[in-house]
Design an enzyme around this catalytic site. Structure first.
Site, PDB file in Angstrom:
ATOM      1  N   THR A  27       0.874  -1.276   0.006  1.00 44.64           N
ATOM      2  CA  THR A  27       0.030  -0.023  -0.074  1.00 44.64           C
ATOM      3  C   THR A  27       0.857   1.224  -0.037  1.00 44.64           C
ATOM      4  O   THR A  27       1.761   1.454   0.717  1.00 44.64           O
ATOM      5  CB  THR A  27      -0.882  -0.036   1.135  1.00 44.64           C
ATOM      6  OG1 THR A  27      -1.840  -1.002   1.221  1.00 44.64           O
ATOM      7  CG2 THR A  27      -1.612   1.287   1.429  1.00 44.64           C
ATOM      8  N   GLN A  99      -3.931  -6.905  -7.168  1.00 45.93           N
ATOM      9  CA  GLN A  99      -4.558  -7.554  -5.769  1.00 45.93           C
ATOM     10  C   GLN A  99      -5.716  -6.977  -5.410  1.00 45.93           C
ATOM     11  O   GLN A  99      -5.796  -5.520  -5.292  1.00 45.93           O
ATOM     12  CB  GLN A  99      -3.308  -7.365  -4.703  1.00 45.93           C
ATOM     13  CG  GLN A  99      -3.607  -7.958  -3.309  1.00 45.93           C
ATOM     14  CD  GLN A  99      -2.988  -8.025  -2.154  1.00 45.93           C
ATOM     15  OE1 GLN A  99      -3.110  -6.670  -1.640  1.00 45.93           O
ATOM     16  NE2 GLN A  99      -1.821  -8.699  -1.896  1.00 45.93           N
ATOM     17  N   HIS A 175      -6.660 -11.336  -2.140  1.00 45.54           N
ATOM     18  CA  HIS A 175      -5.916 -11.194  -0.832  1.00 45.54           C
ATOM     19  C   HIS A 175      -6.809 -11.658   0.400  1.00 45.54           C
ATOM     20  O   HIS A 175      -7.649 -11.160   1.057  1.00 45.54           O
ATOM     21  CB  HIS A 175      -5.940  -9.649  -0.417  1.00 45.54           C
ATOM     22  CG  HIS A 175      -5.022  -9.106   0.563  1.00 45.54           C
ATOM     23  ND1 HIS A 175      -4.157 -10.143   1.208  1.00 45.54           N
ATOM     24  CD2 HIS A 175      -4.240  -8.052   0.772  1.00 45.54           C
ATOM     25  CE1 HIS A 175      -3.271  -9.463   2.075  1.00 45.54           C
ATOM     26  NE2 HIS A 175      -3.338  -8.123   1.796  1.00 45.54           N
ATOM     27  N   ASN A 178      -3.252 -11.460   5.987  1.00 42.19           N
ATOM     28  CA  ASN A 178      -3.215  -9.969   6.755  1.00 42.19           C
ATOM     29  C   ASN A 178      -4.217  -9.357   7.549  1.00 42.19           C
ATOM     30  O   ASN A 178      -4.471  -8.346   7.885  1.00 42.19           O
ATOM     31  CB  ASN A 178      -2.386  -9.032   5.909  1.00 42.19           C
ATOM     32  CG  ASN A 178      -1.266  -9.203   5.275  1.00 42.19           C
ATOM     33  OD1 ASN A 178      -1.060 -10.515   5.231  1.00 42.19           O
ATOM     34  ND2 ASN A 178      -0.389  -8.251   4.687  1.00 42.19           N
ATOM     35  N   TYR A 180      -7.451  -9.086   6.766  1.00 44.78           N
ATOM     36  CA  TYR A 180      -8.605  -8.271   5.881  1.00 44.78           C
ATOM     37  C   TYR A 180      -9.942  -9.510   6.043  1.00 44.78           C
ATOM     38  O   TYR A 180      -9.832 -10.547   6.039  1.00 44.78           O
ATOM     39  CB  TYR A 180      -7.854  -7.761   4.737  1.00 44.78           C
ATOM     40  CG  TYR A 180      -6.890  -6.991   5.153  1.00 44.78           C
ATOM     41  CD1 TYR A 180      -7.373  -5.599   5.632  1.00 44.78           C
ATOM     42  CD2 TYR A 180      -5.539  -7.035   4.672  1.00 44.78           C
ATOM     43  CE1 TYR A 180      -6.345  -4.841   6.093  1.00 44.78           C
ATOM     44  CE2 TYR A 180      -4.552  -5.951   4.875  1.00 44.78           C
ATOM     45  CZ  TYR A 180      -4.946  -4.875   5.624  1.00 44.78           C
ATOM     46  OH  TYR A 180      -4.067  -4.009   5.795  1.00 44.78           O
ATOM     47  N   ARG A 227      -3.448 -15.048  -2.076  1.00 46.12           N
ATOM     48  CA  ARG A 227      -2.375 -14.772  -0.966  1.00 46.12           C
ATOM     49  C   ARG A 227      -3.070 -15.222   0.461  1.00 46.12           C
ATOM     50  O   ARG A 227      -4.177 -14.691   0.655  1.00 46.12           O
ATOM     51  CB  ARG A 227      -1.796 -13.341  -0.870  1.00 46.12           C
ATOM     52  CG  ARG A 227      -0.587 -13.027   0.186  1.00 46.12           C
ATOM     53  CD  ARG A 227      -0.376 -11.716   0.048  1.00 46.12           C
ATOM     54  NE  ARG A 227       1.197 -11.670   0.616  1.00 46.12           N
ATOM     55  CZ  ARG A 227       1.577 -10.444   1.059  1.00 46.12           C
ATOM     56  NH1 ARG A 227       0.680  -9.604   1.321  1.00 46.12           N
ATOM     57  NH2 ARG A 227       2.815 -10.482   1.648  1.00 46.12           N
ATOM     58  N   ASN A 235      -3.175  -7.326  12.209  1.00 47.12           N
ATOM     59  CA  ASN A 235      -4.684  -6.859  12.031  1.00 47.12           C
ATOM     60  C   ASN A 235      -5.422  -7.739  13.234  1.00 47.12           C
ATOM     61  O   ASN A 235      -6.715  -7.968  12.944  1.00 47.12           O
ATOM     62  CB  ASN A 235      -4.907  -6.822  10.917  1.00 47.12           C
ATOM     63  CG  ASN A 235      -4.527  -5.547  10.153  1.00 47.12           C
ATOM     64  OD1 ASN A 235      -4.478  -4.429  10.921  1.00 47.12           O
ATOM     65  ND2 ASN A 235      -4.552  -5.714   8.877  1.00 47.12           N
ATOM     66  N   GLY A 315       9.674  -6.765  -0.692  1.00 44.53           N
ATOM     67  CA  GLY A 315       8.747  -5.643  -0.783  1.00 44.53           C
ATOM     68  C   GLY A 315       9.785  -4.336  -0.584  1.00 44.53           C
ATOM     69  O   GLY A 315      10.077  -3.662  -1.792  1.00 44.53           O
TER      70      GLY A 315
END
Length: 360
Positions: A27, A99, A175, A178, A180, A227, A235, A315
């Protein structure tokens, strides 16, 4: 780097890439009004020497825009904006996947456009704070999704995938990591439903499997990646009792879809040693191993050398080194990331990192 497996071409049934190095999704918050723009096209175009670029997280609906200035893929204007990016990458002989991410409960109402609502599997507020136009705020407590809203969210993912192909992307990445929305269904810390989307392993993985199946049917399994991030607490995710069983079942079900790849996030210190390689071996296709926001290049070389049909996603080095592949090939020093400009607007810390040519 002589005789580098990382820099050698990669070919599978779904992917034909110039090397084994993948630019990880990161992001950057440059999409003003949630619309991909010219500086984003330039940013990705400059990094097209990566074997594959996976874009920053992109929402399939107004309900998934939990962070400020993240892009969407649900409107004609956004599709047109993304076309600039795919054109720039393809002009430089690169490959790029979009993504798709719905933030679910990792959101604040202030960050959503008018008409948007914070939704999640269950009405459980995520711990911690999120940045908003009014500064850091506690996450908004979500409303539990109805069965109709779950179906709608799945269709939004599918439409976003179709929009991505229309915009010229080579494929998409779901996605489901992480913390979400997609992972919120998997994780018992965020999902306390008692219907067909909660409780058992089969029920908690249903949302992800249904999305993957529908997207693969809509745009082709060879253009669909996914992913995941087992054993991550990012999170406010919970490391739950049947974690291994859950992800073994999920991978088994995904195997029947012949997806382009399985991308596994490896940033959590709680991951048992060797577990990701074990899970990757159970997948019947290409595996992308990720080391978090950065990656030691020697470790990356070791992974692709020891794991057949594997890629490595990198990354931070790609943020600060648009010519990372060339720098690796020449053994050149890398630019350091300026974390102060990670999520600011404009070109500073986005288009201002020098290439070797400019540095010299």
């Amino acid at each position: 780097m002589k005789n580098s497996k990382l820099l050698s071409p990669f070919k599978s049934n779904s992917l034909s890439l110039n090397n084994h190095a993948v630019m990880a999704p990161m992001t950057r918050s440059r999409a003003i009004d949630n619309i991909p723009n010219d500086i984003m096209a330039t940013y990705y175009g400059l990094r097209a020497s990566a074997g594959l670029i996976i874009t920053e997280a992109t929402s399939p609906s107004i309900n998934g825009l939990g962070y400020p200035n993240i892009p969407g893929a649900y409107s004609d204007e956004q599709t047109a904006g993304w076309k600039k990016t795919t054109d720039a990458v393809h002009a430089n002989d690169g490959k790029i996947f979009l993504q798709i991410m719905h933030t679910g409960r990792i959101a604040h109402q202030l960050n959503l456009p008018e008409g948007g609502e914070v939704l999640a599997p269950s009405a459980i507020q995520a711990a911690g704070e999120i940045f908003t136009s009014e500064g850091p705020k506690a996450h908004t407590t979500p409303r539990a999704m109805t069965l109709a809203e779950i179906e709608q969210a799945e269709e939004e993912f599918v439409q976003a995938a179709k929009n991505a192909i229309e915009a010229g992307f080579d494929g998409i990445e779901i996605h489901a990591a992480n913390g979400y929305l997609a992972e919120q269904f998997i994780n018992t810390g965020a999902n306390q439903r008692t219907d067909k989307y909660g409780g058992s392993v089969e029920n908690r993985t249903r949302f992800v499997i249904e999305i993957a199946t529908k997207i693969a049917n809509a745009i082709g399994s060879d253009k669909t990646g996914i992913r995941i991030s087992p054993f991550s607490e990012f999170n406010d995710m919970l490391i739950f009792d049947d974690m291994r069983e859950t992800y073994a079942y999920l991978v088994e079900q995904l195997n029947g879809l012949n997806l382009a790849y399985l991308h596994m996030a490896g940033m959590s210190p709680k991951i048992p040693e060797g577990y990701l390689q074990e899970l990757g071996a159970a997948f019947n296709g290409t595996v992308i191993y990720n080391g978090g926001l950065g990656y030691d290049l020697e470790r990356a070389e070791k992974i692709v050398s020891e794991n057949e049909d594997s890629l490595v996603s990198i990354g931070f080095p790609f943020i600060s080194n648009p010519d990372l592949i060339e720098r690796i090939a020449e053994g050149a020093d890398l630019n350091e990331v300026d974390q102060e400009t990670m999520y600011t607007s404009g070109e500073e810390g986005y288009l201002t990192y020098p290439t070797l040519e400019k540095a010299n």
